[in-house]
Design a protein around this motif. Structure first.
Motif, short mmCIF file in Angstrom:
data_model
loop_
_atom_site.label_atom_id
_atom_site.label_comp_id
_atom_site.label_asym_id
_atom_site.label_seq_id
_atom_site.Cartn_x
_atom_site.Cartn_y
_atom_site.Cartn_z
N PHE A 79 3.77 -10.22 -15.32
CA PHE A 79 4.26 -9.36 -16.39
C PHE A 79 5.61 -9.91 -16.85
CE2 PHE A 79 6.55 -5.86 -18.24
CZ PHE A 79 5.59 -5.22 -19.00
N THR A 80 5.59 -10.71 -17.93
CA THR A 80 6.83 -11.33 -18.39
C THR A 80 6.68 -11.74 -19.85
OG1 THR A 80 8.47 -13.05 -17.90
CG2 THR A 80 6.15 -13.66 -17.68
N ARG A 81 7.81 -11.85 -20.56
CA ARG A 81 7.83 -12.37 -21.93
C ARG A 81 8.83 -13.51 -22.00
NH1 ARG A 81 10.83 -9.17 -26.71
NH2 ARG A 81 10.82 -11.32 -27.48
N THR A 82 8.62 -14.40 -22.95
CA THR A 82 9.50 -15.55 -23.10
C THR A 82 10.42 -15.34 -24.31
OG1 THR A 82 7.88 -16.70 -24.50
CG2 THR A 82 7.79 -17.10 -22.13
N GLY A 83 11.56 -16.01 -24.24
CA GLY A 83 12.46 -16.05 -25.38
C GLY A 83 13.03 -14.72 -25.81
N ALA A 84 13.25 -13.81 -24.88
CA ALA A 84 13.82 -12.51 -25.25
C ALA A 84 15.25 -12.68 -25.76
CB ALA A 84 13.82 -11.57 -24.05
N PRO A 85 15.57 -12.15 -26.92
CA PRO A 85 16.92 -12.29 -27.46
C PRO A 85 17.92 -11.45 -26.68
CG PRO A 85 15.60 -10.89 -28.88
CD PRO A 85 14.67 -11.44 -27.85
N GLU A 86 19.19 -11.72 -26.91
CA GLU A 86 20.26 -11.07 -26.14
C GLU A 86 20.21 -9.55 -26.27
OE1 GLU A 86 25.17 -10.98 -26.02
OE2 GLU A 86 24.10 -12.51 -27.18
N GLU A 87 19.86 -9.03 -27.44
CA GLU A 87 19.85 -7.58 -27.60
C GLU A 87 18.76 -6.92 -26.76
OE1 GLU A 87 17.93 -9.34 -31.41
OE2 GLU A 87 19.62 -9.76 -30.07
N VAL A 88 17.65 -7.64 -26.52
CA VAL A 88 16.58 -7.09 -25.70
C VAL A 88 17.00 -7.04 -24.24
CG1 VAL A 88 14.22 -7.45 -24.86
CG2 VAL A 88 14.74 -7.75 -27.28
N THR A 89 17.57 -8.13 -23.73
CA THR A 89 18.01 -8.12 -22.33
C THR A 89 19.15 -7.12 -22.12
OG1 THR A 89 19.49 -10.01 -22.74
CG2 THR A 89 17.28 -10.49 -21.92
N ARG A 90 20.02 -6.98 -23.11
CA ARG A 90 21.11 -6.00 -23.01
C ARG A 90 20.54 -4.58 -22.94
NH1 ARG A 90 23.45 -6.06 -28.23
NH2 ARG A 90 21.83 -4.48 -28.63
N GLY A 123 10.12 -11.41 -10.90
CA GLY A 123 9.75 -11.31 -12.31
C GLY A 123 8.44 -11.99 -12.61
N GLY A 124 8.42 -12.64 -13.74
CA GLY A 124 9.52 -13.14 -14.52
C GLY A 124 10.43 -14.10 -13.74
N THR A 125 11.56 -14.35 -14.36
CA THR A 125 12.59 -15.19 -13.77
C THR A 125 13.92 -14.46 -13.87
OG1 THR A 125 11.40 -17.17 -14.54
CG2 THR A 125 13.66 -17.48 -13.76
N PRO A 126 14.41 -13.88 -12.77
CA PRO A 126 15.67 -13.13 -12.83
C PRO A 126 16.83 -13.95 -13.38
CG PRO A 126 14.54 -12.67 -10.79
CD PRO A 126 13.76 -13.77 -11.45
N THR A 127 16.84 -15.26 -13.10
CA THR A 127 17.94 -16.08 -13.59
C THR A 127 17.77 -16.47 -15.05
OG1 THR A 127 16.83 -17.98 -12.56
CG2 THR A 127 18.65 -16.98 -11.34
N TYR A 128 16.79 -15.89 -15.73
CA TYR A 128 16.78 -15.97 -17.19
C TYR A 128 18.00 -15.24 -17.74
CZ TYR A 128 15.33 -15.32 -22.04
OH TYR A 128 15.29 -15.32 -23.41
N LEU A 129 18.43 -14.20 -17.02
CA LEU A 129 19.63 -13.46 -17.41
C LEU A 129 20.85 -14.38 -17.30
CD1 LEU A 129 19.04 -10.09 -15.48
CD2 LEU A 129 18.49 -10.63 -17.88
N THR A 130 21.83 -14.17 -18.15
CA THR A 130 23.06 -14.94 -18.08
C THR A 130 23.84 -14.56 -16.83
OG1 THR A 130 24.36 -13.30 -19.27
CG2 THR A 130 23.18 -14.94 -20.60
N ALA A 131 24.88 -15.32 -16.52
CA ALA A 131 25.70 -15.01 -15.35
C ALA A 131 26.31 -13.62 -15.47
CB ALA A 131 26.79 -16.07 -15.19
#
Length: 466
Positions: A79-90, A123-131
């Motif tokens: 269960f994951t999506r690629t290329g999520a923009p910053e507003e989505v992760t926020r 996930g997914g990839t947790p380190t997709y998130l920024t620092a």
């Protein structure tokens, strides 16, 4: 290298589910029982405060699901999506914070001390998130959920492209115990054949950063069964992984599932693919065993002398942690109590995954107070869960413990399955436990589904893939 030519693997093959002889070694990876496809939406689910009031709270596990990746591998049905923009992760992290507050409130309603012994970011990839986003995620886990990450055994999944120095620094500073990196193959052509475009130099650079951070456990994932892969090419990846002296190496058979990037490709025969995977599995197993690793399950090879990340400070705590006590946070995360397993909606297809993530972000806070998608665990299902958690591990199923726990005998409860395992020489008694033989371990993905209940099989077979 040619593109993969593979057959989709049946989700619930009939033979393996009736106790009769399995037709293929690769029925299904049983990493948790039951699968999410067996869950159903509850119209008015129970309050989390009621569910957790019946559980012990001093041996909890925290699982945080981050449904984002920089790319989607051809074999991936997570269960994951690629290329999520910053507003989505926020916005996702904002919702995660709201959900965490509600869950913590439900746990505190019992009025007992709460302690998380294990934690995992997956996930997914947790380190997709920024620092900075990873820092916020850790703060949510610690300050709102109350999980002391530095005191818990804490595992995080990463990828070569996202294992950057700043992200790794956050995880090291916050006390991560185990970093697992999905490499799959050190050969660029094989990675492309699995629809995972990456360069070996990028992989090696990421591993160098992880080694420099000196996490207690480094795990490297490899895959076998890619089209054109041979013992010679598999050895290249095995030796490249061994050169980094990781504490763990996982060997995964390649599966092709519906709605994934490889699902439209077809093999000449399923038997040819099975033969290739079995051959490469046995080669990889023997290679790692001769290199100083021990096998703890079909997939897991641990360097001798390495303490498992899931080890805790008491056997009763560890046992409870396997049976219940899993607290899931985030869309797609599962939670386990004794009587109910619950989660959110689940999908594989890209449009559905995006819709579910959007719906999660828009979820009213009060809606998080109740279980949504769920599966009830009666005594029979708990037996099956116990069997799958023990029999598929190298330590095996403790006979006396099973009889004491369930007041029945394994051979009375699961006679047909036992008969098949003994007939195929896949099972033996060892130190008071029923343990898989060397060949039985090779067929673990066929043995696991043999213990699914009729209810689970029916739910899975009627689930609409999306």
């Amino acid at each position: 290298m040619t593109q993969p030519v593979l057959l989709p693997t049946p989700t619930v093959p009939h033979a393996a589910l009736t106790g009769s002889e399995p037709e293929t070694p690769y029925e299904q990876y049983v990493y948790a029982y039951p699968h999410q496809k067996a869950y159903r939406l509850l119209e008015n689910g129970p309050l989390l405060s009621e569910l957790w009031s019946r559980e012990r709270l001093d041996a909890l596990s925290l699982y945080v699901h981050i449904p984002f990746c920089e790319m989607r591998c051809g074999f991936c049905n997570l269960f994951t999506r690629t290329g999520a923009p910053e507003e989505v992760t926020r916005d996702f992290l904002g919702t995660l914070e709201r959900q965490a507050s509600v869950i913590r409130e439900a746990l505190e309603a019992k009025g007992e001390p709460i302690r998380f012994r294990l934690a995992a970011f997956g996930g997914g990839t947790p380190t997709y998130l920024t620092a900075d986003e990873l820092t916020r995620l850790c703060d949510i886990s610690e300050h709102i959920m109350g999980a002391d990450l530095k005191a818990a055994s804490w595992s995080v999944e990463t990828s070569p492209a996202t294992a950057t120095a700043d992200r790794i620094a956050v995880l090291a500073q916050r006390g991560a115990t185990r970093l697992s990196i999905g490499v799959q193959s050190f050969i660029d052509e094989e990675a492309r054949a699995a629809v995972r475009p990456q360069k070996r130099e990028e992989v090696e650079a990421a591993l160098a950063r992880l080694k420099e951070a000196d996490f207690p456990i480094l795990n490297i994932d490899l895959i076998y069964g890619i089209d054109g892969q041979t013992e010679r090419t598999f050895k290249v990846s095995l030796d490249a992984a061994l050169a980094w002296q990781p504490e763990e190496i996982y060997l995964y058979p390649l599966y092709v599932r519906p709605l994934t990037g490889l699902s439209s490709r077809h093999a000449k025969t399923l038997q040819e693919w099975n033969d290739q995977r079995l051959r490469l599995y046995r080669y990889g197993r023997d290679h790692l065993l001769s290199a100083g690793y021990e096998q703890t399950s079909m997939r897991v090879f641990r360097r001798i002398g390495t303490r498992a990340v899931e080890d805790t400070d008491g056997s009763s705590i560890s046992e409870y942690n396997q049976q219940a006590g899993m607290v899931g946070l985030g869309v797609g995360a599962r939670s386990f109590t004794t009587d109910l397993h619950y989660t959110t909606d689940y999908a594989v297809a890209v449009p559905e995954v995006r819709r579910i993530i959007d719906d999660y972000i828009a979820t009213p806070t009060d809606q998080f107070r109740r279980a949504q998608w769920a599966f009830s665990m009666d005594a029979g299902e708990r037996r099956r869960m116990y069997i799958l958690q023990h029999l598929l591990e190298s330590t095996g199923l403790p006979i006396a413990d099973y009889e004491q726990r369930f007041a029945t005998r394994f051979e009375d409860d699961f006679g047909p399955q036992l008969g098949t395992l003994l007939e195929r020489n896949w099972l033996r008694e060892k130190d008071g436990a029923l343990a898989l033989t060397l060949e039985g371990m090779a067929w673990a993905d066929a043995i696991g589904p043999m213990f699914f209940s009729d209810r689970v099989r029916t739910n899975m077979s009627t689930y609409q893939d999306r």
